[in-house]
Design a protein around this motif. Structure first.
Motif, PDB file in Angstrom:
ATOM      1  N   ALA A  94       0.831  -1.205   0.000  1.00 46.44           N
ATOM      2  CA  ALA A  94       0.000   0.000   0.000  1.00 46.44           C
ATOM      3  C   ALA A  94       0.869   1.259   0.000  1.00 46.44           C
ATOM      4  O   ALA A  94       0.523   2.263  -0.635  1.00 46.44           O
ATOM      5  N   ASP A  95       2.005   1.219   0.696  1.00 45.85           N
ATOM      6  CA  ASP A  95       2.913   2.364   0.722  1.00 45.85           C
ATOM      7  C   ASP A  95       3.433   2.672  -0.686  1.00 45.85           C
ATOM      8  O   ASP A  95       3.504   3.831  -1.098  1.00 45.85           O
ATOM      9  N   LEU A  96       3.789   1.631  -1.424  1.00 49.48           N
ATOM     10  CA  LEU A  96       4.352   1.825  -2.757  1.00 49.48           C
ATOM     11  C   LEU A  96       3.286   2.229  -3.769  1.00 49.48           C
ATOM     12  O   LEU A  96       3.546   3.021  -4.671  1.00 49.48           O
ATOM     13  N   VAL A  97       2.084   1.679  -3.618  1.00 47.48           N
ATOM     14  CA  VAL A  97       0.990   2.078  -4.513  1.00 47.48           C
ATOM     15  C   VAL A  97       0.654   3.549  -4.284  1.00 47.48           C
ATOM     16  O   VAL A  97       0.411   4.305  -5.242  1.00 47.48           O
ATOM     17  N   ALA A  98       0.664   3.968  -3.023  1.00 49.66           N
ATOM     18  CA  ALA A  98       0.392   5.373  -2.706  1.00 49.66           C
ATOM     19  C   ALA A  98       1.482   6.272  -3.296  1.00 49.66           C
ATOM     20  O   ALA A  98       1.194   7.361  -3.810  1.00 49.66           O
ATOM     21  N   LEU A  99       2.721   5.812  -3.234  1.00 52.18           N
ATOM     22  CA  LEU A  99       3.824   6.556  -3.843  1.00 52.18           C
ATOM     23  C   LEU A  99       3.598   6.704  -5.344  1.00 52.18           C
ATOM     24  O   LEU A  99       3.734   7.794  -5.906  1.00 52.18           O
ATOM     25  N   ARG A 100       3.275   5.598  -5.987  1.00 51.31           N
ATOM     26  CA  ARG A 100       3.024   5.622  -7.429  1.00 51.31           C
ATOM     27  C   ARG A 100       1.948   6.636  -7.788  1.00 51.31           C
ATOM     28  O   ARG A 100       2.094   7.430  -8.727  1.00 51.31           O
ATOM     29  N   ASP A 101       0.864   6.628  -7.042  1.00 53.62           N
ATOM     30  CA  ASP A 101      -0.255   7.518  -7.337  1.00 53.62           C
ATOM     31  C   ASP A 101       0.114   8.983  -7.092  1.00 53.62           C
ATOM     32  O   ASP A 101      -0.339   9.870  -7.828  1.00 53.62           O
ATOM     33  N   ARG A 102       0.942   9.241  -6.093  1.00 52.18           N
ATOM     34  CA  ARG A 102       1.390  10.618  -5.851  1.00 52.18           C
ATOM     35  C   ARG A 102       2.271  11.098  -7.007  1.00 52.18           C
ATOM     36  O   ARG A 102       2.141  12.235  -7.473  1.00 52.18           O
ATOM     37  N   LEU A 103       3.160  10.246  -7.459  1.00 48.18           N
ATOM     38  CA  LEU A 103       4.040  10.609  -8.568  1.00 48.18           C
ATOM     39  C   LEU A 103       3.237  10.894  -9.837  1.00 48.18           C
ATOM     40  O   LEU A 103       3.613  11.744 -10.647  1.00 48.18           O
ATOM     41  N   ALA A 104       2.131  10.185  -9.992  1.00 43.72           N
ATOM     42  CA  ALA A 104       1.337  10.292 -11.218  1.00 43.72           C
ATOM     43  C   ALA A 104       0.479  11.550 -11.281  1.00 43.72           C
ATOM     44  O   ALA A 104      -0.090  11.858 -12.332  1.00 43.72           O
ATOM     45  N   THR A 105       0.390  12.278 -10.203  1.00 44.88           N
ATOM     46  CA  THR A 105      -0.457  13.476 -10.221  1.00 44.88           C
ATOM     47  C   THR A 105       0.096  14.552 -11.156  1.00 44.88           C
ATOM     48  O   THR A 105      -0.662  15.368 -11.686  1.00 44.88           O
ATOM     49  N   THR A 106       1.418  14.550 -11.352  1.00 36.36           N
ATOM     50  CA  THR A 106       2.028  15.569 -12.210  1.00 36.36           C
ATOM     51  C   THR A 106       2.916  14.968 -13.301  1.00 36.36           C
ATOM     52  O   THR A 106       3.673  15.691 -13.953  1.00 36.36           O
TER      53      THR A 106
END
Length: 350
Positions: A94-106
């Motif tokens: 879940a930590d890594l998926v959240a990281l991925r999604d944060r990176l994808a915002t921009t």
């Protein structure tokens, strides 16, 4: 604290030393780690991505070219900021998926995936070297919106390109630039910087090109890009003897370089003139010299060529890069036989 402050200034050595002392300085302490009361064990400093990045770079930075190293450092800096104080000993998927999604915002999905590849490299290295017990980085990259803008040629189109090249004069470098790209999958800069001494005939009689960075102005993508690639006579109609006559002419004239034009003019000619003219109505925007590389990789994959053999031809370090985006230690004779069977049965071959 002093080591952390120095790390923020770009020097990870003091922090790396502390971590290594903590992890390896006392083997007896590590052996009895399970005996330490929970109240004391939780006091161990968190193993953050910043710490692991420092350890990884201390071990692997020397293997990377300057341009790659600069990109790696930049990406690691972004990941350090995003992961913050997270103790990766305790990280979850879940930590890594959240990281991925944060990176994808921009960022575009393809850009995020490239960043995640660098994250995975650090995490997998950390597992292999005993810093982490497990990594949860598998199968969490984006699969939609990541299609490469680079296309591959069809086999019919490859045949048309070789036919176009064969109509050019034997004394023209342009003929051999295009021909070598077709049968070797070499990058434009790798082919453009070939010298007379890079064309070698081995004791076995196999003729190869030696892709390397020995010589003024020569450069390859990374250390694993250096390789010997056999030249397959007759592949799509490639004339090996004619090419060797060209090499001999260059040698006799005192020219060490095979190229008659520079890297940039060569790219403009092949991408803007040769490929569109050779393909005619079948030409599509996005088909460029680098597409030859994708075409050869795709053909090897379709024909079930072993990953290690593909690595040896393409000059990639891992099989996932060789096949997913487009090796060493395999005897040249084996590669020559593989390419002969692969290419000499194709359209236009004789």
């Amino acid at each position: 604290m002093a080591a952390a402050q120095v790390r923020l200034q770009g020097d990870s050595v003091p922090l790396v030393k502390i971590i290594r002392d903590l992890e390896g300085g006392s083997q007896d302490a590590l052996k009895h780690a399970n005996d330490v009361p929970l109240s004391l064990s939780v006091l161990a400093p968190p193993l953050t991505f910043e710490v692991l990045s420092g350890l990884y770079m201390a071990d692997r930075a020397g293997e990377q070219k300057a341009s790659t190293l600069s990109s790696t450092k930049f990406t690691h800096g972004v990941l350090c900021a995003e992961l913050g104080a997270l103790d990766l000993r305790k990280h979850t998927r879940a930590d890594l998926v959240a990281l991925r999604d944060r990176l994808a915002t921009t960022r575009k999905p393809s850009t995020v995936n490239q960043m995640l590849m660098k994250l995975s490299a650090v995490l997998n290295w950390s597992v292999e070297n005993g810093h982490l017990e497990k990594s949860f980085d598998k199968k969490f990259k984006f699969t939609k919106g990541t299609e490469s803008t680079r296309k591959a040629f069809s086999q019919d189109q490859i045949g048309s390109l070789m036919a176009y090249a064969n109509k050019l004069p034997e004394a023209s470098w342009k003929r051999w630039l295009l021909s070598l790209g077709i049968i070797t999958g070499g990058r434009l800069n790798e082919i453009s910087q070939l010298s007379v001494s890079d064309i070698q005939t081995l004791k076995s009689g196999i003729v190869v090109i030696h892709i390397n960075e020995v010589g003024e102005g020569k450069s390859i993508k990374n250390k694993r890009s250096e390789r010997l690639v056999p030249l397959t006579d007759g592949a799509y109609g490639f004339d090996l003897q004619a090419f060797l006559r060209y090499v001999e002419t260059c040698k006799q004239s005192g020219n060490d370089s095979l190229a008659q034009i520079g890297y940039r003019p060569a790219g403009e000619w092949v991408n803007q003139q040769a490929i569109p003219q050779a393909l005619g109505e079948s030409y599509e925007r996005g088909l460029v010299f680098h597409s030859l590389r994708h075409s050869l990789a795709s053909l090897m994959q379709a024909k079930g060529v072993p990953t290690t053999h593909a690595q040896a031809v393409m000059g990639h370090a891992t099989g996932t890069v060789t096949f997913d985006i487009y090796g060493s230690g395999v005897p040249v004779a084996v590669i020559a036989e593989m390419l002969n069977g692969l290419l000499c049965g194709c359209i236009g071959s004789r």
